[in-house]
Design a protein around this motif. Structure first.
Motif, PDB file in Angstrom:
ATOM      1  N   SER A  82       0.828  -1.209   0.000  1.00 56.28           N
ATOM      2  CA  SER A  82       0.000   0.000   0.000  1.00 56.28           C
ATOM      3  C   SER A  82       0.862   1.259   0.000  1.00 56.28           C
ATOM      4  N   LEU A  83       1.941   1.255   0.799  1.00 53.35           N
ATOM      5  CA  LEU A  83       2.799   2.437   0.868  1.00 53.35           C
ATOM      6  C   LEU A  83       3.556   2.672  -0.435  1.00 53.35           C
ATOM      7  N   LEU A  84       3.921   1.595  -1.127  1.00 57.13           N
ATOM      8  CA  LEU A  84       4.586   1.772  -2.422  1.00 57.13           C
ATOM      9  C   LEU A  84       3.623   2.381  -3.444  1.00 57.13           C
ATOM     10  N   TYR A  85       2.357   2.043  -3.353  1.00 61.99           N
ATOM     11  CA  TYR A  85       1.377   2.691  -4.227  1.00 61.99           C
ATOM     12  C   TYR A  85       1.185   4.164  -3.821  1.00 61.99           C
ATOM     13  N   VAL A  86       1.404   4.472  -2.553  1.00 59.05           N
ATOM     14  CA  VAL A  86       1.385   5.872  -2.127  1.00 59.05           C
ATOM     15  C   VAL A  86       2.498   6.644  -2.848  1.00 59.05           C
ATOM     16  N   VAL A  87       3.678   6.033  -2.952  1.00 60.31           N
ATOM     17  CA  VAL A  87       4.786   6.653  -3.689  1.00 60.31           C
ATOM     18  C   VAL A  87       4.386   6.900  -5.133  1.00 60.31           C
ATOM     19  N   ARG A  88       3.727   5.931  -5.739  1.00 56.53           N
ATOM     20  CA  ARG A  88       3.318   6.085  -7.140  1.00 56.53           C
ATOM     21  C   ARG A  88       2.289   7.206  -7.295  1.00 56.53           C
ATOM     22  N   ASN A 127       9.324  -6.661  -4.920  1.00 57.20           N
ATOM     23  CA  ASN A 127      10.396  -6.024  -5.695  1.00 57.20           C
ATOM     24  C   ASN A 127       9.858  -5.369  -6.957  1.00 57.20           C
ATOM     25  N   ALA A 128       8.907  -6.016  -7.608  1.00 53.61           N
ATOM     26  CA  ALA A 128       8.349  -5.462  -8.844  1.00 53.61           C
ATOM     27  C   ALA A 128       7.713  -4.102  -8.575  1.00 53.61           C
ATOM     28  N   ILE A 129       6.897  -4.022  -7.514  1.00 50.81           N
ATOM     29  CA  ILE A 129       6.250  -2.751  -7.176  1.00 50.81           C
ATOM     30  C   ILE A 129       7.281  -1.742  -6.680  1.00 50.81           C
ATOM     31  N   TYR A 130       8.274  -2.242  -5.951  1.00 54.08           N
ATOM     32  CA  TYR A 130       9.355  -1.385  -5.432  1.00 54.08           C
ATOM     33  C   TYR A 130      10.110  -0.715  -6.585  1.00 54.08           C
ATOM     34  N   HIS A 131      10.519  -1.493  -7.576  1.00 53.29           N
ATOM     35  CA  HIS A 131      11.271  -0.927  -8.705  1.00 53.29           C
ATOM     36  C   HIS A 131      10.395   0.002  -9.547  1.00 53.29           C
ATOM     37  N   LEU A 132       9.122  -0.340  -9.709  1.00 52.13           N
ATOM     38  CA  LEU A 132       8.221   0.572 -10.424  1.00 52.13           C
ATOM     39  C   LEU A 132       8.108   1.907  -9.693  1.00 52.13           C
ATOM     40  N   SER A 133       7.990   1.844  -8.368  1.00 50.01           N
ATOM     41  CA  SER A 133       7.860   3.066  -7.570  1.00 50.01           C
ATOM     42  C   SER A 133       9.111   3.927  -7.680  1.00 50.01           C
TER      43      SER A 133
END
Length: 215
Positions: free
Chosen positions: A104-110, A148-154
């Motif tokens: 959820s927090l990585l989507y906050v970054v996005r 990792n996938a969401i992390y690198h996208l962010s």
């Protein structure tokens, strides 16, 4: 039941539901009342109810992700989605769902990268650092690649949309793409391909390409 129904429509790409933004416009899908009831119950219970917190985490994360993907370039929806995701992360963390909280927090970054709000660099960097620590602690290779996938996208979207560093962004997007392929996480493939396209487009327009080797 409704949130699971809407999550199904989101994951399966239901055209009528997504293009029509029915969760915003149709009363049958309206979740405002459910949000109020759920939040009221949480406040009145006075302690951590695992089932309630688990529901709220999933419920709000789904709403946040729907607003993220159906933004229509309107900041109000991205901001609303960001608020849902922050609240979802709170509920997840309170019951030990570290992985879901991190997602959820990585989507906050996005969301923040798209909003391009001033003075959010520290918030974004803090989330990314903490997400990296969570990923390092995971024992399952599949869990690591999924996060990792969401992390690198962010990270890539921060480089592309905030820092204007498309050459660094494309490296992150390619890493994210590789992670999705490693575990057949097809839901993120469109995100990866679209971001790769955007980074390439920016690089071509700038006329400068800095080659970065991916290990």
């Amino acid at each position: 039941a409704y949130i699971e129904y809407m999550k199904y429509k989101l994951v399966t790409g239901d055209e009528e539901f997504l293009i029509g933004k029915l969760w915003r416009r149709e009363r049958i899908y309206s979740l405002d009342e459910y949000q109020d009831v759920a939040r009221s119950y949480v406040r009145q219970s006075g302690n951590i109810n695992f089932n309630c917190y688990s529901f709220m985490a999933e419920f709000l994360a789904t709403l946040g992700v729907m607003e993220f993907y159906a933004v229509e370039n309107k900041a109000e929806y991205l901001e609303r989605g960001r608020e849902y995701l922050i609240e979802a992360a709170h509920y997840s963390s309170r019951i030990g769902y570290e992985r879901k909280a991190t997602q959820s927090l990585l989507y906050v970054v996005r969301c923040l990268s798209r909003l391009r709000v001033e003075d959010t660099d520290q918030e974004i960097q803090t989330i990314l650092i903490e997400a990296g620590r969570v990923i390092d602690r995971k024992q399952s290779a599949q869990d690591m690649d999924w996060l990792n996938a969401i992390y690198h996208l962010s990270y890539g979207e921060k480089y592309l949309l905030i820092d204007d560093l498309p050459d660094m962004a494309i490296v992150e997007f390619l890493l994210a793409f590789r992670c999705t392929l490693n575990i057949n996480y097809m839901r993120l493939v469109p995100d990866c391909l679209y971001d790769i396209y955007r980074a390439c487009n920016r690089i071509l327009k700038s006329g400068v390409f800095i080659f970065s080797k991916i290990q």
